[in-house]
Design an enzyme around this catalytic site. Sequence first.
Site, PDB file in Angstrom:
ATOM      1  N   ALA A 157      38.083  46.135  33.204  1.00 38.97           N
ATOM      2  CA  ALA A 157      39.091  47.059  33.722  1.00 38.97           C
ATOM      3  C   ALA A 157      40.493  46.552  33.417  1.00 38.97           C
ATOM      4  CB  ALA A 157      38.900  47.253  35.228  1.00 38.97           C
ATOM      5  N   TYR A 158      40.726  45.285  33.686  1.00 38.57           N
ATOM      6  CA  TYR A 158      42.026  44.677  33.434  1.00 38.57           C
ATOM      7  C   TYR A 158      42.368  44.731  31.948  1.00 38.57           C
ATOM      8  CZ  TYR A 158      45.541  40.921  33.218  1.00 38.57           C
ATOM      9  OH  TYR A 158      46.671  40.185  32.992  1.00 38.57           O
TER      10      TYR A 158
END
Length: 247
Positions: A157-158
């Site tokens: 996600a990051y």
Amino acid sequence: MTARFTGKVALVTGGGSGTGRATALAFAREGATVVVAGREPRDLTDTVTLIEKEGGKADAVMADVTHALDVIRLVKSTVERHGGLHIAFNNACWVPHPHMIAETCEAVWGEVLSTNLTGVWLLMKHEIAHMRENGGGVIVNHSTNVSVNGRRLGFGAYASTKAALSALTRTAAQEHIGDGIRINSISPGDVEATNGRAEWEEHVKTSAPAGRVARTEEIADTVAWLASPESKFVVGHDLVLDGGVTL
């Protein structure tokens, strides 16, 4: 001491600690009036105090970059209090605890997206609007080498938001260089003041060509260079700062 930023106003989001604080100090040491923004008032006050103890000029504004009204107020307050906005380091981000893609919940995905991508888009939208009408300026966004090399499992996600941020940076740079606004990004690897995983730092020491993680001052020095006239022909670049990890 050089004074590359005398008479300039610099905004640093996420300025209460780590790379944001180090960069705020670097700007102030070279003559800028620095506005630090974030969600923790005590951390922001500590940064302002450190700058003022060195004889610099600083101010703090509480703001959550995921809220459009906060971002509008932040840019407006900076201009009204200090007469302009010439440099912006969009540093605020959120690094969640690691989760594999299949275990990442929608709430975490949404929070990472709203902070790391939408928040920077909101900041640039309003920073650019001011700079375009007032002679230009410089914007530096904070991305990550994880979006380049994908070596950190559990950070999908990051990494995804930061890869998108790098693309957003390049597009914005092309769209607004004609307005006198230079936009670039940095993609650091692990940095000592923000690295809380001793096992990963040990891995970097044994696997990275540089043999260590970065110091916050080294990242700050690079941001200051990108914000200075010395890099006036650097446009739309995503500068990887990881001691050779991504080679």
